[in-house]
Design an enzyme around this catalytic site. Structure first.
Site, mmCIF file in Angstrom:
data_model
loop_
_atom_site.group_PDB
_atom_site.id
_atom_site.type_symbol
_atom_site.label_atom_id
_atom_site.label_comp_id
_atom_site.label_asym_id
_atom_site.label_seq_id
_atom_site.Cartn_x
_atom_site.Cartn_y
_atom_site.Cartn_z
ATOM 1 N N SER A 169 0.789 -1.154 0.052
ATOM 2 C CA SER A 169 -0.025 0.099 -0.013
ATOM 3 C C SER A 169 0.842 1.154 -0.010
ATOM 4 O O SER A 169 1.863 1.275 0.431
ATOM 5 C CB SER A 169 -0.717 -0.138 1.284
ATOM 6 O OG SER A 169 -1.224 1.125 1.409
ATOM 7 N N TYR A 193 -1.269 0.158 10.276
ATOM 8 C CA TYR A 193 -1.764 -0.530 8.997
ATOM 9 C C TYR A 193 -0.576 -0.577 8.042
ATOM 10 O O TYR A 193 -0.051 -1.227 7.417
ATOM 11 C CB TYR A 193 -3.001 -0.009 8.391
ATOM 12 C CG TYR A 193 -3.263 -0.387 6.990
ATOM 13 C CD1 TYR A 193 -3.406 -1.787 6.459
ATOM 14 C CD2 TYR A 193 -3.074 0.416 5.850
ATOM 15 C CE1 TYR A 193 -3.579 -2.180 5.247
ATOM 16 C CE2 TYR A 193 -3.345 0.180 4.514
ATOM 17 C CZ TYR A 193 -3.544 -1.192 4.206
ATOM 18 O OH TYR A 193 -3.952 -1.521 2.888
ATOM 19 N N LYS A 197 2.241 -3.478 6.614
ATOM 20 C CA LYS A 197 2.483 -3.688 5.089
ATOM 21 C C LYS A 197 4.028 -3.712 4.755
ATOM 22 O O LYS A 197 4.462 -4.301 4.031
ATOM 23 C CB LYS A 197 1.582 -2.683 4.351
ATOM 24 C CG LYS A 197 0.075 -2.887 4.272
ATOM 25 C CD LYS A 197 0.043 -4.079 3.400
ATOM 26 C CE LYS A 197 -1.657 -4.453 3.538
ATOM 27 N NZ LYS A 197 -1.839 -5.662 2.970
HETATM 28 N N1 LIG Z 1 -8.838 -0.696 -1.014
HETATM 29 C C1 LIG Z 1 -7.963 -0.038 -1.352
HETATM 30 O O1 LIG Z 1 -7.712 0.849 -1.487
HETATM 31 C C2 LIG Z 1 -6.322 -0.718 -0.829
HETATM 32 C C3 LIG Z 1 -5.207 0.025 -1.145
HETATM 33 C C4 LIG Z 1 -3.776 -0.271 -0.552
HETATM 34 C C5 LIG Z 1 -3.770 -1.646 -0.565
HETATM 35 N N2 LIG Z 1 -4.911 -2.640 -0.253
HETATM 36 C C6 LIG Z 1 -4.780 -4.034 0.231
HETATM 37 O O2 LIG Z 1 -5.454 -4.768 -0.844
HETATM 38 C C7 LIG Z 1 -5.658 -6.082 -0.345
HETATM 39 C C8 LIG Z 1 -7.139 -6.107 -0.678
HETATM 40 O O3 LIG Z 1 -7.736 -5.187 -0.261
HETATM 41 P P1 LIG Z 1 -9.432 -5.013 -0.214
HETATM 42 O O4 LIG Z 1 -9.789 -3.268 -0.481
HETATM 43 O O5 LIG Z 1 -9.935 -6.012 -1.447
HETATM 44 O O6 LIG Z 1 -9.933 -5.496 1.085
HETATM 45 P P2 LIG Z 1 -11.355 -6.493 1.146
HETATM 46 O O7 LIG Z 1 -11.663 -6.424 2.798
HETATM 47 O O8 LIG Z 1 -12.497 -6.149 0.340
HETATM 48 O O9 LIG Z 1 -10.581 -7.924 1.012
HETATM 49 C C9 LIG Z 1 -9.609 -8.623 2.044
HETATM 50 C C10 LIG Z 1 -10.235 -10.163 1.978
HETATM 51 O O10 LIG Z 1 -9.189 -10.789 2.731
HETATM 52 C C11 LIG Z 1 -9.895 -11.751 3.378
HETATM 53 N N3 LIG Z 1 -9.411 -12.042 4.838
HETATM 54 C C12 LIG Z 1 -8.809 -11.193 5.603
HETATM 55 N N4 LIG Z 1 -8.499 -11.818 6.470
HETATM 56 C C13 LIG Z 1 -8.175 -12.995 6.104
HETATM 57 C C14 LIG Z 1 -7.579 -14.284 6.849
HETATM 58 N N5 LIG Z 1 -7.137 -14.002 8.193
HETATM 59 N N6 LIG Z 1 -7.674 -15.408 6.178
HETATM 60 C C15 LIG Z 1 -8.422 -15.470 5.058
HETATM 61 N N7 LIG Z 1 -9.046 -14.270 4.389
HETATM 62 C C16 LIG Z 1 -8.980 -13.164 5.018
HETATM 63 C C17 LIG Z 1 -11.658 -10.973 3.647
HETATM 64 O O11 LIG Z 1 -12.326 -11.704 4.118
HETATM 65 C C18 LIG Z 1 -11.597 -10.200 2.293
HETATM 66 O O12 LIG Z 1 -12.155 -11.165 1.160
HETATM 67 C C19 LIG Z 1 -5.269 -5.751 1.200
HETATM 68 O O13 LIG Z 1 -4.280 -6.403 1.537
HETATM 69 C C20 LIG Z 1 -5.117 -4.274 1.434
HETATM 70 O O14 LIG Z 1 -4.383 -4.091 2.512
HETATM 71 C C21 LIG Z 1 -6.198 -1.863 -0.490
#
Ligand SMILES: NC(=O)c1ccc[n+]([C@@H]2O[C@H](COP(=O)([O-])OP(=O)(O)OC[C@H]3O[C@@H](n4cnc5c(N)ncnc54)[C@H](O)[C@@H]3O)[C@@H](O)[C@H]2O)c1
Length: 375
Positions: A169, A193, A197
């Site tokens: 991120s 957070y 990362k």
């Molecule tokens: N959304 C953003 O703008 C953004 C920006 C930077 C980084 N990210 C990173 O991208 C990734 C996905 O983000 P997102 O927005 O799709 O989030 P999200 O919450 O929609 O997706 C995360 C998924 O991981 C699953 N999960 C979480 N912990 C778990 C565990 N211990 N075991 C099994 N499954 C688990 C959740 O059920 C969910 O389906 C994350 O790692 C997040 O940090 C997202």
């Protein structure tokens, strides 16, 4: 049978390597067990064919970015298994793709899925992702994003899977020293957070050298947009913390107004500037990363953003234009730790992996609007 060149390369490789062993038959090497990194180096030195990635384990594939990436992976002909505990993911977002309901904390469940399938690579989305919550409950973030991530890496190493694409991120940078932010910019996360990362990126760096696990860490900027016609988008049932869904909630009348935090930042209109990247452009960066891992070992880091920043007021204006609705707003105090300007220099990803973003701000807001107003 080993040829002369291989034998000589093996001798050289073992001279510089403390691990592995060589079985010698009548004074000649006949069989070698190599550290993975040494083996890869040899393969590359000898111009041996690279292994194509076919089957991928996607952790967090039921989540927002994961589900869009799974769709693209399937379109591109990859085989996919999703591993997700559905804590924030949606069962419907996985469709007919195989879903293993499991938690990364459960090493037995992980081993089972690795033993049952022959994966060539892992894409690791699963994480806890809310900045504010991470400040209130850092233990949850270190546990899920670091400790559970280590569980995954150990399961990979034990089951012979050596390639991973990791969802990092822009939060790893904290308050940037200059914009656009380059991968070499200093990393000073301002919340747990971002710390988790960055910690995982560092783990990946050391695991590449020690255990031959190659990785691409993608530092996403602000993910936005949806693929509503395929039933894919962010979870509408959750309280929105991201700007575009919050603006659209105000357009829908679900909230009375959109709060704009701070109007005296050093930006052209005084509001914060961010880099919004369409979720499908993020998804395509993962495919490009898999191709990178087919060719190159090591630990690689790339920014994924558009390189263009938009202020909060510009987002609201664009949303008014797309929705044709009034969007009531009010200014509120700055939020602690909110940097004025964050946008990416993603030229490294563009040059090295041939990736480029295809979607502009209008397409991001239009697709979010279609998704958010659908029932
Ligand atoms: N959304 C953003 O703008 C953004 C920006 C930077 C980084 N990210 C990173 O991208 C990734 C996905 O983000 P997102 O927005 O799709 O989030 P999200 O919450 O929609 O997706 C995360 C998924 O991981 C699953 N999960 C979480 N912990 C778990 C565990 N211990 N075991 C099994 N499954 C688990 C959740 O059920 C969910 O389906 C994350 O790692 C997040 O940090 C997202």
């Amino acid at each position: 049978m080993l040829d002369d060149k291989t034998i000589s390369d093996l001798h050289k490789a073992f001279a510089g390597s403390p691990n592995g062993f060589l079985v010698v038959d009548q004074g000649q090497p006949s069989f070698a067990v190599l550290p993975y990194q040494t083996y890869q180096t040899l393969r590359q030195a000898q111009g041996m064919p690279k292994k194509k990635i076919k089957k991928v384990l996607v952790t967090g594939g039921a989540g927002y970015i994961g589900s869009h990436t799974v769709k693209l992976l399937l379109d591109e002909g990859f085989e996919v298994v999703v591993f997700d505990n559905l804590s924030t993911g949606r069962r419907e977002a996985v469709g007919d793709t195989e879903l293993v309901m499991g938690d990364l904390a459960d090493r037995t469940a992980l081993d089972k899925v690795f033993k049952k399938n022959k994966f060539d690579a892992v894409i690791h989305f699963a994480a806890s992702i809310e900045v504010e919550e991470s400040v209130a409950d850092p233990a949850k973030y270190y546990q899920n994003n670091v400790v559970n991530g280590l569980n995954l890496l150990d399961a990979m190493a034990q089951n012979g899977v050596s390639k991973i694409v990791f969802s990092s991120s822009a939060a790893v940078y904290g308050e940037p020293d200059k914009t656009p932010i380059h991968e070499d910019s200093s990393c000073n996360p301002t919340n747990p957070y971002g710390e988790t990362k960055l910690a995982f990126e560092k783990i990946l760096k050391w695991y590449a050298g020690a255990y031959g696990i190659s990785s691409v860490s993608l530092r996403y900027f602000n993910a936005a947009g949806a693929l509503g016609e395929e039933g894919l988008g962010y979870d509408k049932s959750l309280r929105h913390t991201h700007l575009i869904p919050r603006v659209l909630d105000a357009a829908l009348g679900k909230t009375a107004e959109i709060e704009v935090f701070g109007k005296d930042y050093k930006t052209p209109d005084g509001t914060c500037v961010r880099d919004y990247i369409h979720v499908l452009d993020l998804a395509s960066a993962h495919i490009a990363s898999l191709h990178k891992l087919e060719k190159d070992s090591g630990a690689h880091v790339y920014n994924v953003g558009t390189g263009k920043g938009y202020s909060v007021l510009e987002i609201i204006d664009a949303a008014v234009e797309v929705t044709g609705r009034m969007i009531p707003m009010k200014f509120a105090d700055r939020r602690p730790g909110d940097p004025a300007k964050i946008f990416a220099d993603s030229s490294k990803l563009q040059k090295e992996l041939g990736w480029k973003p295809e979607h502009d701000l209008k397409s991001i807001i239009q697709s979010s609007w279609e998704w958010q107003k659908s029932s």
